[in-house]
Design an enzyme around this catalytic site. Structure first.
Site, PDB file in Angstrom:
ATOM      1  N   GLY A 266       0.821  -1.219   0.000  1.00 16.55           N
ATOM      2  CA  GLY A 266       0.000   0.000   0.000  1.00 16.55           C
ATOM      3  C   GLY A 266       0.847   1.258   0.000  1.00 16.55           C
ATOM      4  O   GLY A 266       2.076   1.201   0.053  1.00 16.55           O
ATOM      5  N   HIS A 439     -19.579  -4.810 -35.197  1.00  7.84           N
ATOM      6  CA  HIS A 439     -19.303  -6.246 -35.161  1.00  7.84           C
ATOM      7  C   HIS A 439     -18.138  -6.560 -36.086  1.00  7.84           C
ATOM      8  O   HIS A 439     -18.104  -6.022 -37.191  1.00  7.84           O
ATOM      9  CB  HIS A 439     -20.537  -7.028 -35.611  1.00  7.84           C
ATOM     10  CG  HIS A 439     -20.281  -8.503 -35.697  1.00  7.84           C
ATOM     11  ND1 HIS A 439     -20.224  -9.306 -34.572  1.00  7.84           N
ATOM     12  CD2 HIS A 439     -20.022  -9.317 -36.761  1.00  7.84           C
ATOM     13  CE1 HIS A 439     -19.977 -10.546 -34.946  1.00  7.84           C
ATOM     14  NE2 HIS A 439     -19.842 -10.580 -36.266  1.00  7.84           N
TER      15      HIS A 439
END
Ligand SMILES: Cc1cc2nc3c(=O)[nH]c(=O)nc-3n(C[C@H](O)[C@H](O)[C@H](O)COP(=O)(O)OP(=O)(O)OC[C@H]3O[C@@H](n4cnc5c(N)ncnc54)[C@H](O)[C@@H]3O)c2cc1C
Length: 460
Positions: A266, A439
């Site tokens: 962290g 597509h």
């Protein structure tokens, strides 16, 4: 003494973006950074170098492991690590120069020195004193070390050291399987290092939706990364080049050995010698600077943003906040939709997420619908041999409004922008489902997940 409408301390994605927006709005602005390489953590030791390393190593890994399937074969594929590091440096340098150019274009002054607050209107910047009507604190964060493993950036690394190695580790132990840990662990595993994770929690990247953590774990495990969950590194012995790390898992203890350790547990806000005490600003126990809804600290003309304040430590979150502060100073009323801020893990496959996880939605007591579309049914994913993963969409049952989008799969980092757009604009799943998508594209999986949410998916 020079006097400015706004003095920004820190030139990371929070500070430099704030400075540009302020200048666009006509404010006389100065940006101060102790580092002459502008761009902060993100550009110099964060997002940009890590994504550069991830890209090349992913290509290498794919050609090695999937090349044959794709019809690509060669004599012997070689990875030139010094060349990659050189490229990384030139990418970073290019953007460093780019920020100077943007500052020049916007007539923003730059000072290169450590800044310390003298009062609510004046700052010591090296030898110089600067006066400012408003001050923006954007000093970011720094990696947290373990007391028994101080960083030497050669063998015991923070993310900064892991981005600047001169050779590939043989056995790398990564403490912390969060986003930065799994990204950097992936880089070196793809280059041949044996990578073992020690993670305190019971899963990868614990803030993600369960389905993403699980899916990513399965993919990374298949690639050869090893994980010890619910485990805690407690001590370390070093002899010669070897590091022996003692790990506790419940009642058990075991030892992992390696030549390099990356500590990735962290980051904490960075406010060293910023002079906060002089202006009466008191950080929280975790070091964050408390601000109100307009990013004002307890001093009404001093603002704070980015990693320095509470919330996800993300570059784009810092930038949004920087823009908001500049606009507030110009009398505007900006609004940040925090739920629409996406988060990405740039592994292979990538993970991207925006909005609520399923667990969060349930904790809020919301009645939800969930739609899932596996990538293996997506035409483009089949064409490009990127069938691993899925899109999961959550919406509220009553109105069908999208609450969360969670993607595991190739190019998830790009696809998630559609999810962010949907959350920012309170779109419903049917709004997405009724939009024409080209597509074959990976984005069709989002449309299908939206349809699946109403039991109307076409291709599954
Ligand atoms: C390895 C790694 C990978 C990451 N990858 C991503 C990613 O892919 N996507 C993402 O969104 N986020 C990522 N992050 C997080 C991201 O880098 C941070 O959230 C972001 O940089 C925070 O921006 P900031 O403007 O708040 O501060 P910073 O970027 O930390 O900038 C702060 C600046 O302030 C300067 N400074 C500090 N104190 C002073 C002072 N007193 N005087 C003058 N200057 C000072 C520093 O020199 C620094 O330049 C990553 C972080 C790391 C470490």
């Amino acid at each position: 003494m020079d006097e400015f409408d706004l003095a920004v301390i820190g030139s990371g994605p929070g500070g430099y973006v704030a400075a540009i927006r302020a200048a666009q709005l006509g404010l006389k602005t100065v940006c101060i950074d102790k580092n002459s390489a502008l761009g902060g953590t993100c550009l110099n030791i964060g997002c940009v170098p890590s994504k550069t390393l991830l890209h090349s190593t992913e290509l290498f890994w794919k050609l090695l492991h999937e090349g044959k399937e794709l019809g690509i074969e060669g004599e012997k594929l070689i990875f030139d690590f010094p060349a990659l590091m050189k490229r990384k440096e030139s990418v970073v340098k290019g953007f460093n120069e780019g920020i100077y150019a943007l500052f020049k274009k916007n007539q923003i002054q730059v000072r290169t020195a450590h800044a310390t607050l003298l009062s609510s209107n004046s700052i010591q910047v090296g030898e110089e004193k600067i006066a400012a009507k408003n001050i923006l604190l954007a000093t970011g964060s720094e990696p947290i070390a373990l007391p028994f493993l101080p960083f030497d950036e050669k063998q015991i690394l923070s993310s900064t050291g892991a981005l600047a190695l001169d050779k590939i580790p043989k056995k790398l132990i990564v403490i912390g399987a969060g986003i930065i840990g799994v990204e950097l662990g992936s880089v070196y595993q793809r280059l041949g290092a044996q990578v073992t994770f020690v993670e305190f929690m019971e899963r990868i990247c614990p803030t993600l939706d369960d389905s993403l953590s699980k899916g990513l774990y399965e993919s990374l495990m298949k690639q050869g990364l090893v994980f010890h969950f619910s485990s805690k590194a407690v001590s370390c012995e070093r002899s010669g080049g070897e590091i022996k790390l003692t790990v506790e898992k419940g009642e058990q203890k075991f030892v992992l050995s390696g030549d390099t350790v990356l500590v990735s547990i962290g980051r904490r806000p960075y406010t060293d010698q910023l002079g906060l005490e002089r202006v009466g600003i008191k950080p929280t126990e975790k070091g964050f600077i408390p601000v109100d809804g307009c990013f004002r600290t307890t001093q009404p003309n001093i603002f704070a943003i980015g990693d320095l304040i509470d919330g996800p430590m993300l570059a784009h979150k810092a930038s949004e906040e920087g823009v908001a502060v500049a606009e507030i100073l110009a009398g505007m009323k900006p609004r940040i939709e925090y739920l629409a801020i996406p988060s990405v893990v740039y592994t292979y496959p990538e993970v991207a997420s925006v909005g609520m996880t399923e667990a969060e939605a349930k904790n809020f007591g919301l009645n939800i619908l969930s739609g899932l579309f596996p990538s293996k049914f997506n035409t483009r994913a089949r064409c490009t041999h990127e069938e691993e993963g899925f899109v999961k969409m959550l919406a509220d049952k009553e109105k069908g409004r999208i609450l969360g989008v969670h993607i595991l799969g190739a190019h998830a980092s790009e696809l998630i922008a559609l999810g962010a757009l949907a959350l920012q604009n309170h779109l419903t799943a049917l709004d997405l489902a009724h939009t024409p998508f080209a597509h074959p594209t990976l984005s069709e999986s989002l449309k299908e997940a939206a349809l699946a949410l109403h039991q109307r998916a076409i291709h599954k």
